[in-house]
Design an enzyme around this catalytic site. Structure first.
Site, PDB file in Angstrom:
ATOM      1  N   GLU A  50       7.715  17.342  -1.628  1.00  0.00           N
ATOM      2  CA  GLU A  50       9.189  17.403  -1.753  1.00  0.00           C
ATOM      3  C   GLU A  50       9.567  17.121  -3.218  1.00  0.00           C
ATOM      4  OE1 GLU A  50      11.109  13.773  -0.418  1.00  0.00           O
ATOM      5  OE2 GLU A  50      12.791  14.900   0.442  1.00  0.00           O
ATOM      6  N   ASN A 110      18.436  19.688  -0.942  1.00  0.00           N
ATOM      7  CA  ASN A 110      17.027  19.302  -1.068  1.00  0.00           C
ATOM      8  C   ASN A 110      16.251  20.374  -0.300  1.00  0.00           C
ATOM      9  OD1 ASN A 110      14.521  18.104  -1.049  1.00  0.00           O
ATOM     10  ND2 ASN A 110      15.271  16.064  -0.527  1.00  0.00           N
ATOM     11  N   LYS A 127      16.985  20.551   3.601  1.00  0.00           N
ATOM     12  CA  LYS A 127      16.753  19.306   4.357  1.00  0.00           C
ATOM     13  C   LYS A 127      17.958  18.911   5.214  1.00  0.00           C
ATOM     14  CE  LYS A 127      14.957  14.640   3.395  1.00  0.00           C
ATOM     15  NZ  LYS A 127      14.443  13.805   2.272  1.00  0.00           N
ATOM     16  N   GLU A 146      20.097  10.186  -1.695  1.00  0.00           N
ATOM     17  CA  GLU A 146      20.058  11.560  -1.162  1.00  0.00           C
ATOM     18  C   GLU A 146      21.386  11.970  -0.546  1.00  0.00           C
ATOM     19  OE1 GLU A 146      16.501  13.283   0.545  1.00  0.00           O
ATOM     20  OE2 GLU A 146      15.519  11.338   0.304  1.00  0.00           O
ATOM     21  N   CYS A 172      10.175  15.500   4.360  1.00  0.00           N
ATOM     22  CA  CYS A 172      10.134  14.037   4.305  1.00  0.00           C
ATOM     23  C   CYS A 172      10.748  13.343   5.516  1.00  0.00           C
ATOM     24  CB  CYS A 172      10.759  13.544   3.011  1.00  0.00           C
ATOM     25  SG  CYS A 172      10.320  11.823   2.696  1.00  0.00           S
ATOM     26  N   ASN A 197       8.530  12.084  -0.386  1.00  0.00           N
ATOM     27  CA  ASN A 197       8.555  11.000  -1.384  1.00  0.00           C
ATOM     28  C   ASN A 197       8.975   9.768  -0.604  1.00  0.00           C
ATOM     29  OD1 ASN A 197       8.740  12.142  -4.512  1.00  0.00           O
ATOM     30  ND2 ASN A 197       9.558  13.597  -3.028  1.00  0.00           N
TER      31      ASN A 197
END
Ligand code: CDT
Length: 314
Positions: A50, A110, A127, A146, A172, A197
């Site tokens: 990612e 993302n 994401k 995020e 993730c 991550n």
């Protein structure tokens, strides 16, 4: 893919730290080197992490404008990433790559892409489960922004029939949610690929560090088994400018067993010749969805987001 066999050469290319000072050019050179190693070891598909092109920037408080200018890609491929696409085409290897996407309309996601052996982008995933917060937490050792820097993905989890395999993508935090896997499994996914991550320190509560790895592995192993898929998960890990993230990149079989696991916190390629037929036994028996699933009893899963009152009983 070997003709006549249901096998795919699967590689996970784990990355060690990417520091703030590292250039895209230097990062892409590392990806190209791992792509070559994976190809030499028989890989058809390489899974990268990612946000692979930069440091895990959601740990830093900054304006959206600054984040977008420094860490997002307005085009894919662009000049800095093109060498990866060129080498993939030359070698005939596909790949999955996570990066921060800024759309032409200026929407930040993302994102992960799936690139086939001709270096064509055949799939894109944005994401869905964005962790963290959108406010500044000056008392925390670092941020997890995020929810500030990205919009929630605008499409459901998808599955792409490419490279002889039905491949689902997520990113993730998505791996921790059973819904992620089941939605892909219901689209006949055979392989789920993801990058991550995962900071070793949880800024929200004093979580023992060992639990980070434990939860990473149990979610992948249980989800692969319960959904009859291979799972390939690539970390970006080690200490990025002093901020440590877990490694533990793995390839998990549909049995729930770990077929390969990274042993370092640095750039490291792991490979498995994955037998896609392995899932068939499970799909035919214990997880024959069409025969055993009872969606009429699962309605709350789509009707409620959080916990509520027990359902009335007769
Ligand atoms: N990148 C990412 O999604 N990381 C999260 C950290 C969760 S703790 C806020 C993860 O699920 O690994």
């Amino acid at each position: 893919m070997t003709k006549g066999q249901r096998k795919i050469g699967l590689a996970v290319a784990q990355m060690g730290p990417v520091h703030l000072a590292d250039t895209r050019r230097a990062v892409v050179a590392r990806l190209v080197e791992m792509l070559r190693e994976a190809h030499a070891r028989g890989a058809d598909l390489v899974v990268f992490p990612e946000l692979a092109l930069t440091t895990f920037f959601p740990r830093y408080w900054m304006s959206d404008e600054e984040a977008q200018a420094r860490f997002f890609e307005a085009q894919m491929p662009n000049a800095e990433v093109q060498p990866l696409f060129d080498e993939a085409r030359r070698l005939g290897v596909g790949f999955y790559l996570g990066y921060a996407e800024l759309t032409p309309e200026g929407v930040p996601y993302n994102t992960a892409i799936l690139v086939d052996r001709g270096a064509r982008i055949v799939g894109k995933y944005r994401k869905v489960h964005l962790p963290g917060h959108d406010d500044h937490k000056p008392q925390a050792p670092f941020q997890h922004l995020e929810k500030k820097f990205f919009q929630v993905g605008d499409q459901p989890f998808g599955v792409w029939d490419t490279m002889g395999t039905k491949i689902g993508m997520c990113l993730c935090n998505d791996r921790r949610w059973p819904e992620t896997w089941r939605v892909m499994s219901l689209q006949s996914a055979e392989l789920v690929v993801l990058g991550y991550n995962t900071p070793s320190v949880n800024i929200h509560w004093p979580e023992p560090v060992h639990l980070r790895m434990h939860h990473h592995l149990i979610t992948l192993q249980a989800s692969a088994y319960q959904n009859c898929v291979w799972a390939a998960a690539a970390a970006k890990c080690g200490a990025e400018d002093g901020h440590h993230m877990i490694g533990g990149s793995v390839i998990v079989a549909p049995t729930g067993e770990i077929a390969a696991q990274a042993s370092t916190e640095d750039d490291e390629v792991i490979t498995v010749s994955a037998d896609l037929g392995l899932a068939e036994t499970f799909r035919r028996h214990v997880f024959d969805f069409a025969r055993h699933r009872r969606p009429e009893h699962y309605r709350l899963i789509v009707e409620r987001t959080g916990p509520g009152e027990p359902l009335p009983r007769d």
